[in-house]
Design an enzyme around this catalytic site. Structure first.
Site, short mmCIF file in Angstrom:
data_model
loop_
_atom_site.label_atom_id
_atom_site.label_comp_id
_atom_site.label_asym_id
_atom_site.label_seq_id
_atom_site.Cartn_x
_atom_site.Cartn_y
_atom_site.Cartn_z
N LEU A 188 0.84 -1.20 0.00
CA LEU A 188 0.00 0.00 0.00
C LEU A 188 0.87 1.25 0.00
O LEU A 188 0.62 2.21 -0.76
CB LEU A 188 -0.92 -0.01 1.22
CG LEU A 188 -1.76 1.24 1.48
CD1 LEU A 188 -2.67 1.55 0.31
CD2 LEU A 188 -2.58 1.07 2.76
N GLN A 206 2.40 1.76 -3.44
CA GLN A 206 1.42 2.28 -4.39
C GLN A 206 1.19 3.77 -4.19
O GLN A 206 1.07 4.53 -5.15
CB GLN A 206 0.09 1.53 -4.25
CG GLN A 206 -1.07 2.11 -5.04
CD GLN A 206 -0.81 2.12 -6.54
OE1 GLN A 206 -0.15 1.23 -7.07
NE2 GLN A 206 -1.32 3.13 -7.21
N GLU A 207 1.17 4.18 -2.93
CA GLU A 207 0.88 5.58 -2.63
C GLU A 207 2.06 6.50 -2.93
O GLU A 207 1.87 7.61 -3.42
CB GLU A 207 0.47 5.74 -1.16
CG GLU A 207 -0.90 5.17 -0.83
CD GLU A 207 -2.04 6.05 -1.33
OE1 GLU A 207 -1.95 6.57 -2.45
OE2 GLU A 207 -3.02 6.20 -0.61
N SER A 208 3.28 6.10 -2.60
CA SER A 208 4.39 7.05 -2.67
C SER A 208 5.69 6.48 -3.22
O SER A 208 6.68 7.21 -3.28
CB SER A 208 4.68 7.59 -1.27
OG SER A 208 5.23 6.55 -0.46
#
Length: 488
Positions: free
Chosen positions: A313, A316-318
């Site tokens: 996660l 995916q975000e950063s």
């Protein structure tokens, strides 16, 4: 004597006629123009401004953490500029905005093209350019220039200004034809190109950049004509105070650089959801993840998640960048908004430990709020989808699944339905309206891929460690993991 009498008669007749004319003028009611600021005074007196808009990704929609959209940001700032509340009417198609402005006021802001003559309407100065662009279905060959357009089945949106450009082109290409609709929106038009219903479509460049990720079989073609201009509309005949205020507001945004910042925020980045290649991921796995490995493991223990899922996660975000900032202002390794950070007790979003802990607890809180009927992996995948798009839009998608006879507790069914929230035909039936429904589908898919790669790498490293311990494989011959098993 006779001449003198005639002169006297004509003089008296002239006097009578003048008196009659004056009397007639006095009998005709006169209409003086309204004071310059009368409309604006009314808005300030009632303490709110009504703005007519559309529920689209470039104008206004309910995002992951509340209302968003390029023009919504402008509308919100303009209401603050006037010192009044914002009252939005987002129920419109493109062709119903101007009639609503004429009949009800106060202002129209809906990606409207500036027009020199429109009865009952004054347009503001230009806000941003609108560059018409031809896009076409992948696989069609030889579409390189306007010469290739005649014979194509082309669609466009009526009332947006693109048909104006196409009509200008007909002078040079008489065989050019197209279809247009004022009831569709861009995503629906692109869906028809993707499905083969249309060969091509003419939209605006910034609209394609916002939507291209969801339509991989639609190719960028070429620009058409000179750019048009986006403008706001106010009713004429009610003074120029509101128009002057709008123009002053736009000019201040432009001169301060804020307008350019908003354009960059909303239209300058369109690929943050892309799935990066295996080599890039594995490079980051070695260079970045070790700094945060213990933090993910600690957050996982506190929230009962697999640490590798939280790491996926975060990637995916950063891409495991603790100082990342998104186009819409969310920040940190887990890309938390200010409201979410406050809700989770995160005082510094750029602190990776706080960000990872806050993101994990936020995902946990979403998962716990889901209906008990959603179980197993379906519950996890829906929680991740809501982490991206918000619970409201997830619930809207579940209701649509139920309407269609599907299983609202099945991620497979919800996954198929979420993209429908991009289409007016469907999102008009929901509580929370338009959403970029393809995003959470890609979001969850990417996280699952990264999670599987983390599992694969961990298993492989354990095997190599065992081999190393057995002295069967020299440590300097361990290969880089170039091959990753496919994921359905």
């Amino acid at each position: 004597m006779l001449n003198a009498a005639n002169r006297h008669f004509r003089h008296r007749a002239g006097v009578y006629l003048a008196l009659i004319a004056i009397g007639l003028l006095l009998m005709v009611p006169t209409f003086s123009p309204p004071p310059e600021g009368e409309h604006l005074k009314q808005i300030k007196a009632r303490d709110f401004i009504t703005i007519h808009t559309r529920n689209t990704p470039t104008t206004y929609y309910e995002g992951r953490h509340g209302p968003t959209g390029f023009e919504y940001e402008l509308m919100r700032r303009f209401a603050q500029y006037l010192g009044v509340s914002l009252n939005l009417d987002a129920s419109h198609h493109i062709d119903t905005v101007l009639p609503a402005v004429r009949q009800k006021g106060d202002l129209g802001a809906a990606a409207l093209p500036l027009e020199t003559s429109q009865e009952g309407i004054h347009f503001s100065q230009a806000i941003i350019p609108l560059q018409p662009l031809l896009v076409y279905r992948r696989g069609l060959n030889g579409i390189d220039a306007p010469d290739d357009m005649p014979g194509l089945d082309i669609g466009t949106l009526g009332g947006t200004g693109t048909s104006r450009v196409l009509k200008q082109m007909q002078g040079q290409y008489p065989a050019l034809s197209w279809k247009e609709s004022s009831e569709l929106e861009v995503a629906e038009l692109l869906a028809q190109v993707e499905a083969g219903v249309l060969d091509a479509a003419v939209i605006f460049d910034h609209q394609f950049r916002l939507n291209r990720l969801f339509f991989p079989n639609v190719e960028r073609g070429f620009t058409l004509g000179e750019p048009l201009s986006m403008a706001w509309a106010v009713p004429s005949g009610r003074g120029l105070g509101l128009l002057d205020a709008v123009n002053d507001f736009i000019q201040e945004l432009r001169e301060s650089g804020v307008l350019d910042q908003l354009v960059e925020r909303y239209f300058g980045h369109d690929d943050y959801l892309e799935y990066v290649g295996t080599r890039t991921f594995l490079s980051h796995l070695d260079s970045r993840l070790p700094q945060f490995d213990a933090m993910f493991r600690e957050a996982a223990r506190n929230t009962d998640f697999d640490w590798k899922l939280l790491a996926a996660l975060g990637y995916q975000e950063s891409h495991w960048n603790p100082e990342a900032t998104s186009p819409t202002g969310v920040r940190g390794l887990m890309m938390l908004t200010n409201p979410t950070a406050k809700e989770m007790g995160v005082s510094d979003r750029l602190d990776p430990a706080q960000s990872i802990d806050g993101g994990a607890r936020y995902l946990r809180s979403i998962k716990e709020r889901l209906p008990e009927s959603i179980t197993g992996e379906d519950r996890l995948f829906m929680a991740m989808a809501a982490y991206n798009v918000g619970l409201g839009h997830l619930y809207d998608a579940r209701r649509l699944v139920e309407q269609q006879g599907g299983d609202p507790d099945s991620w497979a069914d919800v996954r198929e339905t979420l993209p429908l929230l991009q289409h007016r035909e469907w999102h008009s039936q929901t509580r929370h309206g338009y959403a970029r429904g393809g995003e959470p589908v890609i979001f969850v898919r990417n996280i699952r891929r990264y999670y599987e790669m983390l599992n694969y790498v961990e298993r492989s490293r354990q095997q190599f460690f065992q081999l190393e311990q057995s002295a069967l494989v020299p440590t300097d011959s361990l290969p880089l993991f170039d091959i990753v098993p496919p994921i359905d």
